[in-house]
Enzyme design. Structure first.
Site, short mmCIF file in Angstrom:
data_model
loop_
_atom_site.label_atom_id
_atom_site.label_comp_id
_atom_site.label_asym_id
_atom_site.label_seq_id
_atom_site.Cartn_x
_atom_site.Cartn_y
_atom_site.Cartn_z
N HIS A 135 10.24 34.87 10.00
CA HIS A 135 8.79 34.92 10.25
C HIS A 135 8.77 35.36 11.96
O HIS A 135 7.84 36.22 11.87
CB HIS A 135 8.36 33.41 10.16
CG HIS A 135 7.21 33.33 10.50
ND1 HIS A 135 5.94 33.03 9.70
CD2 HIS A 135 6.46 32.88 11.87
CE1 HIS A 135 4.75 32.82 10.35
NE2 HIS A 135 5.24 32.77 11.72
N GLU A 136 9.41 35.04 12.65
CA GLU A 136 9.44 35.31 14.14
C GLU A 136 9.64 36.71 14.30
O GLU A 136 9.13 37.41 15.11
CB GLU A 136 10.18 34.40 15.08
CG GLU A 136 9.91 32.74 14.92
CD GLU A 136 8.47 32.45 15.14
OE1 GLU A 136 7.60 33.30 15.87
OE2 GLU A 136 7.99 31.50 14.58
N HIS A 156 6.53 38.96 13.72
CA HIS A 156 5.66 38.81 14.74
C HIS A 156 6.44 39.56 15.86
O HIS A 156 5.63 40.47 16.63
CB HIS A 156 5.62 37.39 15.84
CG HIS A 156 4.89 36.51 14.73
ND1 HIS A 156 3.36 36.66 14.76
CD2 HIS A 156 4.90 35.05 14.23
CE1 HIS A 156 2.78 35.77 14.12
NE2 HIS A 156 3.72 34.63 14.03
N GLU A 193 -0.38 37.10 12.43
CA GLU A 193 0.37 36.38 11.52
C GLU A 193 0.46 37.05 10.26
O GLU A 193 1.27 36.95 9.52
CB GLU A 193 -0.74 35.12 11.33
CG GLU A 193 -0.26 34.02 10.35
CD GLU A 193 1.07 33.29 11.29
OE1 GLU A 193 1.00 33.36 12.37
OE2 GLU A 193 1.62 32.28 10.62
#
Lengths: 498, 498
Positions: A262-263, A266, A292
């Site tokens: 997830h990070e 980003h 997101e």
């Protein structure tokens, strides 16, 4: 006009330097700060923020922006957009009186502390007065900023520029009518097993695996690093230094893994922003929703797909043979996509997640328009959780007190999490169309073409297009919830119903 | 006057916040920076430095200082001192024209890069032109700043306020006549063995030992942390966050150990500065010489004493039995105090160290007064090393190119290292007088009373007294080289001659 535009660029670059310095201080606060240093660090951040605010709101800068906006005919499309965006922000900032800024800052601080106290005592009653004051401040803020249709519009704009309450209302009606109903259908089928995720996974091995996953995603460690922090986050000090953090729970392997992905998503966005537009809107992310979309596309559409694990699961099994040798790839895939209602937003599966957001959206909208009172918020919260998720909230920490957002005054933030998933589904669908054999590439552990596509279609533009325009440019239509539902149905019917 | 003084305090606190933010950025650069981020980080630091410079040199701030200085009769002694110190700095800054500041900044950058290149090629010739330009800039700087007796005075003042060339000339005459001669005497005796220091000491165990030593010194880990960096250093973001770094060479145990103690000494000083005087001169260290006195007192007077190791050597032997079990405490003590001439300043023992500084002092003084030319610097360097240390310099990297200081334009810095040792000897002698049974306490591993004494006599005052005054206040007389020679004779006669 040319030298005036350069002057504008110089000011924004100076501001970016200050903002990125604040980001370094904040990153260090989360990752490294000694116990006694919090107050001092807060003061240092406040001083830098104050300086940035002074520079940005100087009258002469406003004059420069107005001039460039009115007479900048020889500017390029991108340059004009930059000026428009900066001018919009400038006008926003100028609307606030000093008195209001001071009040908001004080209330934010006291609300945060009240929330900490209420969390400690597990008692929403201790948060009520502060939250009531905070809602009052946010309603005042909406009035100051102005709006056409709904006061909440003015607040959403901070996180998702130009998105309206009306649009979210329609979107969350779809969530309620389609997603909530679909999840009900899934409940009729046998539950999958994910117990293997909760065996003992030693810290160092998890860390190494996370690093390898980031490398496989082509996260650039020459322009970033990973560290540990209590809450995973991504921060950028400019595209050449974009850092991620993760946390490791030795009894929950999923925690580290999908937070890394997830990070990482980003961070790939931030590393892909055009460095030559440093400090300008065209060098910044579009909106929280689009940000997101990048994290969730990697986390869910890629990172929870069967294809992705065709390569990586072999490595994982070799790393943790005791835990996984008897778990087939298919069972692993099902386990990591287990759908089960839960109390805590951040621990939710990717379908129920939007129920959590739906509830927060309904509450925020109600509080800001005045149709709902802080007084009853715990009851309302618990009723909605029972109604939408079918779970009984046992106490306030597992209910209305779980998130920090309202304590920070971030009303309008939550919805961007859902927008991220919905954009991600639509973008990923388009990527599958545009990139020949993308599925096969992902199965071979090769996401380079996907990243290239994201770089070209999304990252490189910065804020040159707003979220609506960008979505249309990339996919041929505006955000359409259908793509998320298609994705959900296809994936979860296969896991549960077939 | 009271509100004016408050205004002054607020400005200095704001400046301290910016300077400490720069310190965070710089610490992060040394400890964490990804490869590609250097240019961006440099730009961010430059922006913050520019802002700090602007705030400090604003005319209105100068007027405030002048007013407080002229009419501040009701101010306390400490407050008056603060104003005087700030006004002195303000006047200094105001002397520089923009053109000069830009030239100096450009020359500093090009000299640094020329030094890097010359280091890479191991060839002083590649550094000559840049260094000549730098010397020219520094001589111009001295002219701009002004001086009474010697242009070098103006440059020393930057690092050791109010110290004069004349004083250093006398001091280094003593070094030449007393210390150089004493070390010659030692050479007549059998050399000690320190080979046990160069066995294999695994990284993690060294790290743990270093942390324990810092804890034993009462370095406050709630107000700081230790990390690894290529060159050990201490940095402060305010007294509640003072960080140290170390480096670990698995084949040189001494490297980590005494760098920990040395940086720990610097850090105890910073952690002991009065937090209520944050940002003010009275909340800052006196001078580099006094700062270095704190690191060297701990490193040498304490950390290389027999007493200190009476406790800690037992732990050390248990940690590395293979390397040390057959080395007696006495042999360990002798080994860690081995006196041997070497080429590199930073690798020197505590006696030869001052020969290295003596050489640099003579060269700097010569360059600034114009009695010595950059053209011949490598030859001069090598001759002095042969004459004072008896070593042949094999190449420029092991000679005139070894230090970064001149490449940075830091003329006047080196002497403060020696001043540190000399002050340390004088302070420690006084501490032994003032604290009953200090030697016995140290033998038991208890340095708490010593730290208390340093806090009370040195740390708490900040810059309220200058180095001269402080030394007299603490020891009853000004800096006297005799104390260092007494210390050296007593210690090294016992190790070598007895």
């Amino acid at each position: 006009m040319k030298t005036k535009y350069e002057k504008y660029v110089n000011t924004l670059q100076k501001l970016a330097d200050i903002e990125h310095s604040i980001a370094v201080l904040s990153w260090d606060k989360e990752v490294n700060l000694p116990e006694n240093a919090a107050a001092m660090r807060g003061q240092q951040v406040a001083t830098l923020s104050g300086i940035a605010h002074e520079i940005f709101t100087e009258d002469s800068f406003g004059e420069l922006l107005n001039e460039l906006n009115a007479f900048g005919n020889e500017l390029s499309f991108k340059q004009k957009r930059n000026i428009q965006t900066s001018l919009k922000d400038y006008k926003k900032f100028k609307k606030f009186s000093n008195d209001f800024v001071i009040r908001r800052s004080k209330v934010t601080s006291s609300t945060y502390h009240a929330w900490l106290k209420a969390r400690k005592e597990n008692d929403f009653a201790l948060f009520k007065d502060a939250l009531r004051e905070m809602v009052d401040v946010k309603r005042k803020e909406a009035e100051i900023l102005g709006y056409e249709d709904h006061p909440y519009d003015a607040l959403i704009d901070e996180f998702e520029p130009e998105l309206k309450t009306e649009h979210l209302t329609v979107l969350f009606k779809d969530v309620r009518e389609q997603l909530v109903e679909f999840v009900k259908e899934l409940k009729g089928h046998a539950q999958v097993d994910d117990s293997f995720l909760y065996k003992f996974y030693p810290k160092q091995k998890q860390w190494d695996f996370g690093i390898n996953i980031l490398k496989a995603m082509a996260y650039d460690f020459n322009a970033g690093r990973q560290d540990l922090s209590p809450h995973p986050f991504t921060t950028s000090f400019g595209a050449t230094d974009v850092r991620v953090t993760t946390r490791i729970d030795e009894h929950n392997f999923g925690n580290m893994t999908w937070s890394c992905i997830h990070e990482g998503g980003h961070a790939l966005y931030e590393q892909g922003l055009p460095i030559e537009d440093y400090g300008l809107p065209s060098g910044k992310y579009v909106s929280l929703g689009i940000h997101e979309s990048q994290s969730r596309l990697w986390e869910n559409n890629v990172g929870r797909s069967l294809g992705f694990w065709k390569t990586h699961y072999t490595a994982l099994q070799q790393l943790f043979p005791g835990n996984l040798k008897k778990v087939s790839l298919n069972d692993f895939y099902k386990g990591i996509n287990k759908v089960v209602p839960s109390l805590i937003r951040t621990e939710s599966d990717e379908l129920h997640y939007h129920f959590h957001i739906l509830i927060r959206f309904e509450i925020e909208k109600g509080l800001i328009e005045g149709s709902l009172e802080v007084e009853d918020l715990d009851k309302i919260w618990n009723e909605k959780y029972l109604s939408y998720l079918g779970v009984e909230v046992p106490d306030d920490n597992n209910g209305v007190l779980q998130d920090i957002h309202w304590a920070h005054g971030s009303f309008g933030y939550f919805a961007t999490y859902s927008l991220g998933s919905f954009y991600a589904a639509q973008f990923f669908k388009q990527a599958l169309k545009d990139i020949p054999n993308l599925s096969e590439q992902i199965e071979k552990g090769d996401t380079s073409k996907l990243l290239e596509w994201l770089r070209e279609n999304i990252h490189q533009h910065g804020m040159t297009y707003n979220a609506d325009e960008l979505c249309e440019k990339v996919t041929g239509e505006k955000l359409n919830f259908k793509y998320f539902m298609d994705y959900a149905r296809e994936k979860y019917n296969a896991i549960y119903a077939l």
